[in-house]
Design a protein around this motif. Structure first.
Motif, PDB file in Angstrom:
ATOM      1  N   VAL A   1       0.807  -1.223   0.000  1.00 31.00           N
ATOM      2  CA  VAL A   1       0.000   0.000   0.000  1.00 31.00           C
ATOM      3  C   VAL A   1       0.841   1.275   0.000  1.00 31.00           C
ATOM      4  N   GLN A   2       2.134   1.157   0.190  1.00 24.54           N
ATOM      5  CA  GLN A   2       2.974   2.352   0.189  1.00 24.54           C
ATOM      6  C   GLN A   2       3.020   3.028  -1.181  1.00 24.54           C
ATOM      7  N   ASP A   3       2.788   2.248  -2.227  1.00 26.04           N
ATOM      8  CA  ASP A   3       2.932   2.789  -3.586  1.00 26.04           C
ATOM      9  C   ASP A   3       1.655   2.662  -4.423  1.00 26.04           C
ATOM     10  N   VAL A   4       0.501   2.510  -3.784  1.00 30.97           N
ATOM     11  CA  VAL A   4      -0.754   2.290  -4.507  1.00 30.97           C
ATOM     12  C   VAL A   4      -1.790   3.331  -4.089  1.00 30.97           C
ATOM     13  N   ASP A   5      -2.521   3.825  -5.055  1.00 29.23           N
ATOM     14  CA  ASP A   5      -3.617   4.750  -4.795  1.00 29.23           C
ATOM     15  C   ASP A   5      -4.925   3.968  -4.742  1.00 29.23           C
ATOM     16  N   ALA A   6      -5.723   4.206  -3.717  1.00 31.13           N
ATOM     17  CA  ALA A   6      -6.947   3.428  -3.506  1.00 31.13           C
ATOM     18  C   ALA A   6      -7.942   3.579  -4.651  1.00 31.13           C
ATOM     19  N   ASN A   7      -8.144   4.780  -5.139  1.00 34.07           N
ATOM     20  CA  ASN A   7      -9.078   4.967  -6.245  1.00 34.07           C
ATOM     21  C   ASN A   7      -8.584   4.267  -7.512  1.00 34.07           C
ATOM     22  N   HIS A   8      -7.299   4.337  -7.757  1.00 32.10           N
ATOM     23  CA  HIS A   8      -6.723   3.617  -8.889  1.00 32.10           C
ATOM     24  C   HIS A   8      -6.985   2.123  -8.752  1.00 32.10           C
ATOM     25  N   PHE A   9      -6.817   1.613  -7.544  1.00 34.70           N
ATOM     26  CA  PHE A   9      -7.092   0.207  -7.262  1.00 34.70           C
ATOM     27  C   PHE A   9      -8.553  -0.124  -7.588  1.00 34.70           C
ATOM     28  N   LEU A  10      -9.468   0.745  -7.174  1.00 31.24           N
ATOM     29  CA  LEU A  10     -10.894   0.509  -7.409  1.00 31.24           C
ATOM     30  C   LEU A  10     -11.248   0.560  -8.894  1.00 31.24           C
ATOM     31  N   TYR A  11     -10.653   1.494  -9.618  1.00 30.91           N
ATOM     32  CA  TYR A  11     -10.937   1.586 -11.050  1.00 30.91           C
ATOM     33  C   TYR A  11     -10.432   0.348 -11.786  1.00 30.91           C
ATOM     34  N   ARG A  12      -9.298  -0.191 -11.362  1.00 32.58           N
ATOM     35  CA  ARG A  12      -8.793  -1.425 -11.976  1.00 32.58           C
ATOM     36  C   ARG A  12      -9.713  -2.605 -11.669  1.00 32.58           C
ATOM     37  N   LEU A  13     -10.257  -2.630 -10.449  1.00 31.18           N
ATOM     38  CA  LEU A  13     -11.213  -3.687 -10.117  1.00 31.18           C
ATOM     39  C   LEU A  13     -12.432  -3.613 -11.034  1.00 31.18           C
ATOM     40  N   LYS A  14     -12.965  -2.422 -11.248  1.00 36.96           N
ATOM     41  CA  LYS A  14     -14.136  -2.266 -12.115  1.00 36.96           C
ATOM     42  C   LYS A  14     -13.817  -2.678 -13.549  1.00 36.96           C
ATOM     43  N   ALA A  15     -12.642  -2.288 -14.028  1.00 35.37           N
ATOM     44  CA  ALA A  15     -12.260  -2.658 -15.391  1.00 35.37           C
ATOM     45  C   ALA A  15     -12.182  -4.177 -15.547  1.00 35.37           C
ATOM     46  N   THR A  16     -11.705  -4.853 -14.503  1.00 36.34           N
ATOM     47  CA  THR A  16     -11.606  -6.310 -14.568  1.00 36.34           C
ATOM     48  C   THR A  16     -12.978  -6.955 -14.444  1.00 36.34           C
ATOM     49  N   GLN A  17     -13.818  -6.435 -13.571  1.00 32.66           N
ATOM     50  CA  GLN A  17     -15.180  -6.956 -13.456  1.00 32.66           C
ATOM     51  C   GLN A  17     -15.922  -6.845 -14.791  1.00 32.66           C
ATOM     52  N   ASP A  18     -15.716  -5.744 -15.497  1.00 30.36           N
ATOM     53  CA  ASP A  18     -16.455  -5.467 -16.725  1.00 30.36           C
ATOM     54  C   ASP A  18     -15.855  -6.143 -17.954  1.00 30.36           C
ATOM     55  N   TYR A  19     -14.750  -6.837 -17.776  1.00 29.49           N
ATOM     56  CA  TYR A  19     -14.053  -7.415 -18.927  1.00 29.49           C
ATOM     57  C   TYR A  19     -14.868  -8.507 -19.622  1.00 29.49           C
ATOM     58  N   ILE A  20     -15.025  -8.337 -20.911  1.00 23.91           N
ATOM     59  CA  ILE A  20     -15.515  -9.381 -21.815  1.00 23.91           C
ATOM     60  C   ILE A  20     -14.942  -9.021 -23.190  1.00 23.91           C
ATOM     61  N   VAL A  21     -14.370  -9.977 -23.856  1.00 24.26           N
ATOM     62  CA  VAL A  21     -13.694  -9.702 -25.123  1.00 24.26           C
ATOM     63  C   VAL A  21     -14.605  -8.922 -26.061  1.00 24.26           C
ATOM     64  N   GLY A  22     -14.108  -7.825 -26.573  1.00 23.39           N
ATOM     65  CA  GLY A  22     -14.862  -7.015 -27.519  1.00 23.39           C
ATOM     66  C   GLY A  22     -15.758  -5.979 -26.900  1.00 23.39           C
ATOM     67  N   HIS A  23     -16.254  -6.243 -25.677  1.00 28.75           N
ATOM     68  CA  HIS A  23     -17.128  -5.302 -24.972  1.00 28.75           C
ATOM     69  C   HIS A  23     -18.340  -4.906 -25.812  1.00 28.75           C
ATOM     70  N   ASN A  24     -18.766  -5.791 -26.707  1.00 32.56           N
ATOM     71  CA  ASN A  24     -19.879  -5.395 -27.570  1.00 32.56           C
ATOM     72  C   ASN A  24     -20.403  -6.633 -28.292  1.00 32.56           C
ATOM     73  N   GLY A  25     -21.709  -6.830 -28.278  1.00 30.46           N
ATOM     74  CA  GLY A  25     -22.282  -7.944 -29.035  1.00 30.46           C
ATOM     75  C   GLY A  25     -22.066  -9.291 -28.363  1.00 30.46           C
ATOM     76  N   SER A  26     -22.251 -10.363 -29.140  1.00 30.89           N
ATOM     77  CA  SER A  26     -22.156 -11.710 -28.590  1.00 30.89           C
ATOM     78  C   SER A  26     -20.705 -12.104 -28.388  1.00 30.89           C
ATOM     79  N   LEU A  27     -20.470 -12.942 -27.388  1.00 30.08           N
ATOM     80  CA  LEU A  27     -19.111 -13.412 -27.113  1.00 30.08           C
ATOM     81  C   LEU A  27     -18.579 -14.213 -28.296  1.00 30.08           C
ATOM     82  N   ALA A  28     -19.422 -15.032 -28.888  1.00 36.66           N
ATOM     83  CA  ALA A  28     -18.986 -15.840 -30.041  1.00 36.66           C
ATOM     84  C   ALA A  28     -18.526 -14.951 -31.195  1.00 36.66           C
ATOM     85  N   ASP A  29     -19.294 -13.912 -31.478  1.00 38.97           N
ATOM     86  CA  ASP A  29     -18.915 -13.011 -32.575  1.00 38.97           C
ATOM     87  C   ASP A  29     -17.586 -12.324 -32.300  1.00 38.97           C
TER      88      ASP A  29
END
Length: 275
Positions: free
Chosen positions: A154-182
């Motif tokens: 925690v000496q070198d990490v910003d909490a909000n940055h940590f939270l934004y990375r968590l959200k980006a990972t939660q929201d991850y799906i290849v392409g971020h649009n349409g069907s996964l197969a496509d």
């Protein structure tokens, strides 16, 4: 928390802009670990004609419900810290207690139980051999180890940055649009998935599911680019992909040396645990 939400595609587009500024138009391979593996997959989807090979290490096609829920727990430690103040803590100091506890949970989940047992067992932090607790505040060796690792982190990490990375990972799906197969069908390059069967964060079954889905899509489309798997043996779970990545060195070297549509020899696939 007024900064715009970010996605894996945003990371990739920033990287692409840097390559454009250097006049780089083709990538021999894109590789990454964990969150980097998500970006590697996104590279293949966003720029299929630029990427010649993909090596996701401990990565798959989307964050499943279990991973989304786990990351929600990590975020809760920070948001429940009174010092977080809905992200407005820069004038008063970081929510270090919440950030520290979030890191402890991520450290513990990042390894397999056998690694924890082998390295810590039931030893006390003070080294005594008694099995009895002397006081409420006595700590086991693993508790002290988690505290030390998280405090250093925690000496070198910003909490909000940590939270934004968590959200980006939660929201991850290849392409971020349409069907996964496509979106998976847009990925044209050969892929070498590297994974640990004991990974509690990116389970082997999810890696295999992704690879098999891509294989089926390519068979249907007549795309001869191979999808391979390399299993890493160990007892450290997710971090085996760091500690023991050298096990896959030969597979990586052959994968990088082959022409994109060249079929690997049988012996090169001997540790294809997902087939």
């Amino acid at each position: 928390m007024n900064f715009p939400l970010i996605t894996m595609r945003d990371f990739v587009n920033v990287q692409k802009a840097l390559l454009d500024s250097q006049g780089i138009t083709s990538l021999h391979a894109v590789a990454g670990l964990s969150m980097g593996a998500m970006q590697a997959m996104e590279w293949g989807n966003a720029y299929p004609n630029m990427v010649k090979r993909i090596i996701p290490v401990a990565g798959h096609a989307y964050s499943d419900a279990h991973l989304v829920g786990f990351f929600d727990l990590l975020a809760a430690f920070i948001k429940l810290d009174p010092k977080w103040k809905n992200g407005n803590y820069y004038a008063t100091g970081q929510p270090l207690d919440g950030l520290r506890e979030a890191r402890k949970l991520s450290l513990l989940t990042g390894v397999y139980w056998q690694w924890s047992q082998d390295n810590f067992g039931r030893a006390w932090a003070d080294g005594r051999t008694s099995v009895r607790r002397n006081s409420f505040n006595d700590k086991y060796k693993i508790e002290a180890g988690l505290d030390a690792g998280a405090t250093s982190y925690v000496q070198d990490v910003d909490a909000n940055h940590f939270l934004y990375r968590l959200k980006a990972t939660q929201d991850y799906i290849v392409g971020h649009n349409g069907s996964l197969a496509d979106e998976l069908a847009r990925i044209k390059a050969p892929i070498l998935f590297i994974y640990s069967p004991n990974d509690l964060v990116i389970p082997a079954d999810k890696v295999c599911e992704t690879g098999r889905m891509i294989r089926a899509l390519r068979d249907e489309a007549g795309n001869r680019a191979v999808v391979e798997f390399a299993e890493i043996e160990g007892n450290a779970g997710h971090v085996d992909s760091i500690f023991s990545i050298s096990q896959a060195a030969g597979r990586i070297e052959r994968f990088l040396d082959r022409e994109p549509y060249e079929t690997p020899r049988r012996r090169a696939r001997r540790r294809d645990g997902c087939s």
